[in-house]
Design an enzyme around this catalytic site. Structure first.
Site, short mmCIF file in Angstrom:
data_model
loop_
_atom_site.label_atom_id
_atom_site.label_comp_id
_atom_site.label_asym_id
_atom_site.label_seq_id
_atom_site.Cartn_x
_atom_site.Cartn_y
_atom_site.Cartn_z
N GLY A 55 -6.66 -8.96 -4.35
CA GLY A 55 -7.29 -9.50 -2.97
C GLY A 55 -7.97 -8.13 -2.45
O GLY A 55 -9.11 -7.91 -2.87
N ASP A 101 1.31 -8.78 1.23
CA ASP A 101 2.22 -7.78 1.96
C ASP A 101 2.69 -8.15 3.39
O ASP A 101 3.83 -8.35 3.93
CB ASP A 101 1.31 -6.41 1.97
CG ASP A 101 2.19 -5.20 2.41
OD1 ASP A 101 1.71 -4.18 2.57
OD2 ASP A 101 3.44 -5.29 2.62
N SER A 108 -3.29 -6.48 -6.65
CA SER A 108 -4.94 -5.77 -6.46
C SER A 108 -5.84 -6.66 -6.57
O SER A 108 -7.15 -6.36 -6.47
CB SER A 108 -5.00 -4.89 -7.66
OG SER A 108 -4.35 -3.49 -7.41
N ASN A 164 1.12 -1.25 0.04
CA ASN A 164 -0.09 -0.06 -0.09
C ASN A 164 0.91 1.31 -0.17
O ASN A 164 2.19 1.05 0.29
CB ASN A 164 -1.09 -0.06 1.29
CG ASN A 164 -0.04 0.00 2.67
OD1 ASN A 164 0.67 0.90 2.73
ND2 ASN A 164 -0.29 -1.09 3.11
N1 APR Z 1 1.70 -15.68 -2.01
C1 APR Z 1 1.16 -15.44 -3.11
N2 APR Z 1 -0.02 -14.79 -3.29
C2 APR Z 1 -0.61 -14.51 -2.16
C3 APR Z 1 -0.07 -14.71 -1.01
C4 APR Z 1 1.12 -15.57 -0.91
N3 APR Z 1 1.80 -15.67 0.23
N4 APR Z 1 -0.94 -14.04 0.12
C5 APR Z 1 -1.97 -13.49 -0.89
N5 APR Z 1 -1.61 -13.73 -2.06
C6 APR Z 1 -2.57 -13.28 -3.25
C7 APR Z 1 -4.10 -13.11 -2.87
O1 APR Z 1 -4.56 -14.29 -2.98
C8 APR Z 1 -4.37 -12.32 -4.04
O2 APR Z 1 -4.70 -12.99 -5.25
O3 APR Z 1 -2.03 -12.10 -3.64
C9 APR Z 1 -3.30 -11.48 -4.25
C10 APR Z 1 -3.21 -9.90 -3.80
O4 APR Z 1 -4.00 -9.78 -2.72
P1 APR Z 1 -3.45 -8.90 -1.51
O5 APR Z 1 -2.33 -9.38 -0.68
O6 APR Z 1 -4.77 -8.45 -0.79
O7 APR Z 1 -2.84 -7.38 -2.32
P2 APR Z 1 -3.93 -6.31 -3.09
O8 APR Z 1 -5.02 -7.03 -3.62
O9 APR Z 1 -2.87 -5.80 -3.85
O10 APR Z 1 -4.15 -5.36 -1.94
C11 APR Z 1 -3.11 -4.66 -1.27
O11 APR Z 1 -3.71 -5.32 0.81
O12 APR Z 1 -2.18 -6.53 2.06
C12 APR Z 1 -2.72 -5.24 2.19
O13 APR Z 1 -1.20 -3.83 2.41
C13 APR Z 1 -1.64 -4.37 1.35
O14 APR Z 1 -3.14 -2.31 1.66
C14 APR Z 1 -2.46 -3.12 0.69
C15 APR Z 1 -3.57 -4.16 0.12
#
Ligand code: APR
Length: 342
Positions: free
Chosen positions: A118, A33, A116, A23
């Protein structure tokens, strides 16, 4: 395969660099993250504090600390707001800027999560297409091995209907294969086993004959045609089909997600024997009808086996003339099979 889709936890990837879906504060969060910060340890957060945040679409590099890679590239994806707020362009710039940063630091291998898709709500299937399009576009100019790390099943959606269609296609082919094998293996257990399983699998089938499907007659080749075709190697058939389709070599091997070096080997050696996965990838890229696809596989020494779900799913898509690698991969993923390009 320059772009590979793998199912894994990105913190386990032993690449030169992994990308974090961060983020704007770069001070950690949930999802990937959170997982990366937890696996890297406190040193990562301390370095992130010195970066002064990151704008959406941009990318910043840090060390990797306790992670099994050299660098972490932090990028901030767009929050999904319905698709009319420049989301796709911003997401593309996440990939492009992360790839450029990796290149500038001499990385030869790089792993992305689905940015993005998730917490930020970007529809997974669209997020995957943007990821593959952006990475593939970058790799037309640069050599790097890039992984798209898919973490959970919901990253691949497959329609109920498609799932049901493929399931019954597998059952048909699978049963046929087992059937011919079991039925020809008569003997005390063989016969009773087949009868027993058949009654469980197909209670409606009054007798075994109902389950046998006459093989479709194939067009008889003249002896001269048959001999000519048997002489043709895999490589020769591949090059002939590329010409017949009016494609360039590059268009074909990129569409098959095969790297240039491997294609050069195949092109340079008329007797080159590719892997089954490579032969299938070319048959899909050339959009060959089933008969020609089987012929191409045979020239590489392979056949589509009805005792392999992977092969049956490939046969399903070719039979239905659906050569969309995404949809094929969604189906393979849904049936726990290795993915094309993985
Ligand atoms: N390895 C690979 N992929 C992962 C893992 C992992 N350990 N954990 C989660 N994911 C996948 C999720 O299933 C999703 O498909 O990563 C993708 C992105 O999801 P998020 O981590 O939620 O990221 P995003 O949607 O970009 O949102 C970013 O979420 O974690 C917070 O600090 C971050 O505020 C920011 C927001």
């Amino acid at each position: 395969m320059p772009v590979q889709i793998v199912r894994n936890d990105i913190t386990k990837m032993k690449c030169d660099a992994i990308v974090n879906a961060a983020n704007p504060t770069l001070l950690g969060g949930g999802g990937v993250d959170g997982a990366i910060h937890e696996a890297a340890g406190s040193g990562l957060l301390e370095e992130c504090r010195t970066l002064g945040g990151c704008k959406t679409g941009e990318a910043k590099l840090t060390g990797a600390y306790d992670l099994p890679c050299k660098y972490v590239i932090h990028t901030v994806g767009p929050v999904w707001r319905g698709g009319q707020n420049n989301e796709e362009a911003l997401l593309k710039s996440c990939y492009r800027n992360s790839l450029t940063t990796a290149l500038e630091h001499g990385c030869e291998t790089l792993a992305f999560p689905l940015i993005s898709s998730g917490v930020y709500g970007y529809p997974k299937e669209q997020a995957l297409r943007v990821a593959v399009d952006s990475i593939t576009e970058f790799l037309t100019e640069h050599d790097m091995l890039v992984y798209i790390v898919v973490f959970d099943r919901s990253s691949f959606r497959i329609s109920e209907k498609l799932f049901a269609d493929i399931s019954s296609f597998i059952d048909d082919k699978y049963v046929d294969a087992n059937f011919k094998f079991r039925f020809s293996g008569r003997g005390e257990s063989g016969e009773s086993a087949v009868l027993g399983e058949t009654q469980i699998l197909y209670p409606a089938a009054a007798n075994l004959a109902q389950l046998r499907r006459p093989a479709k007659p194939t067009k008889a080749l003249s002896l001269e045609e048959a001999l000519k075709q048997t002489d043709e190697s895999f490589s020769e058939m591949l090059l002939r089909k590329i010409d017949e389709k009016g494609m360039t070599d590059a268009q074909c091997y990129k569409k098959a997600n095969i790297d240039r070096k491997l294609f050069s080997k195949i092109r340079g050696d008329r007797l080159y024997r590719p892997s089954k996965q490579t032969a299938i990838a070319f048959a899909i890229a050339l959009e060959l009808p089933l008969g020609e696809a089987k012929d191409m596989l045979m020239k590489a020494g392979f056949a589509l086996s009805h005792s392999s779900r992977f092969d049956i799913i490939i046969e399903y898509f070719i039979t239905n003339e659906n050569y969309n690698v995404f949809e094929i991969n969604e189906a393979l993923f849904a049936f726990d099979q290795p993915l094309l390009g993985a």
